[in-house]
Write an enzyme that holds these catalytic residues in place. Structure first.
Site, PDB file in Angstrom:
ATOM      1  N   THR A  12      -5.509  85.769 -92.045  1.00 26.54           N
ATOM      2  CA  THR A  12      -5.138  87.159 -92.347  1.00 26.54           C
ATOM      3  C   THR A  12      -4.702  87.333 -93.790  1.00 26.54           C
ATOM      4  OG1 THR A  12      -4.467  87.613 -90.088  1.00 26.54           O
ATOM      5  CG2 THR A  12      -3.471  88.979 -91.782  1.00 26.54           C
ATOM      6  N   SER A  54      -8.659  81.427 -88.458  1.00 24.06           N
ATOM      7  CA  SER A  54      -8.249  80.103 -87.963  1.00 24.06           C
ATOM      8  C   SER A  54      -8.654  79.871 -86.516  1.00 24.06           C
ATOM      9  CB  SER A  54      -6.757  79.869 -88.171  1.00 24.06           C
ATOM     10  OG  SER A  54      -5.986  80.571 -87.233  1.00 24.06           O
ATOM     11  N   THR A  85      -2.743  82.305 -88.946  1.00 23.28           N
ATOM     12  CA  THR A  85      -1.573  81.945 -88.140  1.00 23.28           C
ATOM     13  C   THR A  85      -1.940  81.483 -86.728  1.00 23.28           C
ATOM     14  OG1 THR A  85      -1.274  84.231 -87.390  1.00 23.28           O
ATOM     15  CG2 THR A  85      -0.055  83.556 -89.366  1.00 23.28           C
ATOM     16  N   ASP A  86      -3.132  81.870 -86.260  1.00 22.01           N
ATOM     17  CA  ASP A  86      -3.425  81.639 -84.830  1.00 22.01           C
ATOM     18  C   ASP A  86      -3.444  80.157 -84.450  1.00 22.01           C
ATOM     19  OD1 ASP A  86      -3.493  84.335 -84.465  1.00 22.01           O
ATOM     20  OD2 ASP A  86      -5.674  84.516 -84.470  1.00 22.01           O
TER      21      ASP A  86
HETATM   22  N1  ASP Z   1      -6.821  85.644 -86.674  1.00 19.70           N
HETATM   23  C1  ASP Z   1      -6.046  85.296 -87.845  1.00 19.70           C
HETATM   24  C2  ASP Z   1      -6.219  83.827 -88.128  1.00 19.70           C
HETATM   25  O1  ASP Z   1      -5.626  83.027 -87.471  1.00 19.70           O
HETATM   26  C3  ASP Z   1      -4.604  85.647 -87.640  1.00 19.70           C
HETATM   27  C4  ASP Z   1      -3.697  85.393 -88.820  1.00 19.70           C
HETATM   28  O2  ASP Z   1      -4.011  84.730 -89.785  1.00 19.70           O
HETATM   29  O3  ASP Z   1      -2.545  85.872 -88.743  1.00 19.70           O
HETATM   30  O4  ASP Z   1      -6.974  83.467 -88.993  1.00 19.70           O
END
Ligand code: ASP
Length: 333
Positions: A12, A54, A85-86
């Site tokens: 993100t 991710s 974050t995932d």
């Molecule tokens: N879908 C995103 C990822 O994990 C979520 C994020 O980065 O907060 O790449």
């Protein structure tokens, strides 16, 4: 001034809105341009390593990240990885096993909102990460997010939208960061005296089975040929159900006598497993050479098993590796 390598992998933090939803678009250099204040305390080189949500990060990416850090290790004082974050908690745990006894900081960060928005957690997280990676007491793999520094083996994403997304499970935060101040709760760099070691193998043939009431143990027979390691994510402090047909006992017997690595973990986030408490766990523990995750997170258990099975085919050796405390992952044993 400390020299830091910023490694961008997507997520993100680097995303922009498209017709199909958010997707990573910004480069490492562009990310860096949002935190000019970093120039006051460190000098940063930036490398675009991946550009992935991710969700698409897997074992090969963990190995390539560790390899990149190994190649650049002598040229930098610290590393900051921007990551989605995932699956960040998995990557942080995996890198903790792939880079051990590491006196330099490898900080993983990201954000819940893209860095190019007016209101975002991204700039603070990135600046905090660069600041932490530049601190003389910082070392090993950690996640810096929402003002917390969390050991790489202890993080869990507990909130899918809030800025306060990550918690440190069954272990204190390593440090907190407020404005420009870093307050250490665990300050143990001087105890890191063994020699640095990079590992290059992981075995992906791990299956995580989450139990639900009424689950049929025969599922394990179907999985048997495809996996070398099994994590049973059980209830409470850990046990196996017996609905009168011994299906779990028979399957476990096959897995353990077939030389596979099996561990008992728990669906409960906090406080971990202890199979000795209830009959449903104790008789299994006494009868089979089954491992327990104890206070390790699920993310740490999964990646540690992949790492252990990547080092040896010998079950006794893998058990020993699994029960070795690495980057604060295991206290209870
Ligand atoms: N879908 C995103 C990822 O994990 C979520 C994020 O980065 O907060 O790449």
């Amino acid at each position: 001034m400390k020299k830091i390598l910023l490694i961008a992998t997507g997520g993100t933090i680097a995303s922009k809105y498209t017709e199909d939803g958010l997707s990573p678009q910004l480069t490492a250099e562009e990310l860096l341009s949002y935190v000019p204040a970093a120039r006051d305390f460190c000098s940063v080189d930036a490398v675009q390593h991946l550009s992935l949500d991710s969700t698409n990060v897997n074992v090969s990416h963990w190995l390539s990240l560790a390899e990149l850090i190994e190649k650049k290790y002598e040229y930098y004082d610290g590393f900051v990885i921007c990551h989605g974050t995932d699956t960040m908690a998995y990557t942080a745990a995996a890198l903790s096993y792939l880079i051990q006894n590491n006196r330099k900081p490898v900080v993983i960060t990201g954000s819940q909102k893209p860095i190019d928005l007016a209101v975002t957690d991204a700039k603070t997280n990135l600046l905090d990460s660069l600041r932490f990676a530049s601190h003389p007491h910082a070392h090993s793999v950690s996640i810096v997010f929402g003002g917390k520094v969390i050991a790489g083996t202890r993080a869990k994403k507990e909130f899918s939208k809030s800025y306060n997304a990550f918690s440190s499970i069954n272990y204190p935060n390593i440090a907190t960061i407020h404005d420009e101040k870093i307050i250490f709760y665990i300050d143990d760099k001087e105890q890191c005296t063994k020699s640095l070691k990079f590992y290059h193998n992981m075995n992906q043939r791990i299956f995580l089975l989450k139990l639900i009431p009424g689950i049929d143990g025969n599922i394990l027979d179907i999985l048997y040929d495809s996996y070398d390691g099994l994590i049973l994510e059980s209830f409470g402090v850990g046990g196996l159900p017996n609905y009168g047909d011994d299906s779990f006992l028979d399957a476990l017997n096959q897995w353990i006598s077939g030389g596979k690595l099996v561990t008992m973990a728990t669906q409960v986030t906090h406080e971990g497993s202890d199979m000795t408490v209830y009959q449903v766990g104790k008789i299994i523990k006494e009868r089979f050479r089954i491992l327990e995750s104890y206070d390790m997170t699920l993310e740490a258990s999964v990646t540690k098993m992949m790492w252990a099975l990547g080092q040896s085919k010998d079950v006794a050796k893998c058990r020993e590796l699994f029960y070795t405390t690495i980057n604060h992952d295991l206290l209870f044993i």
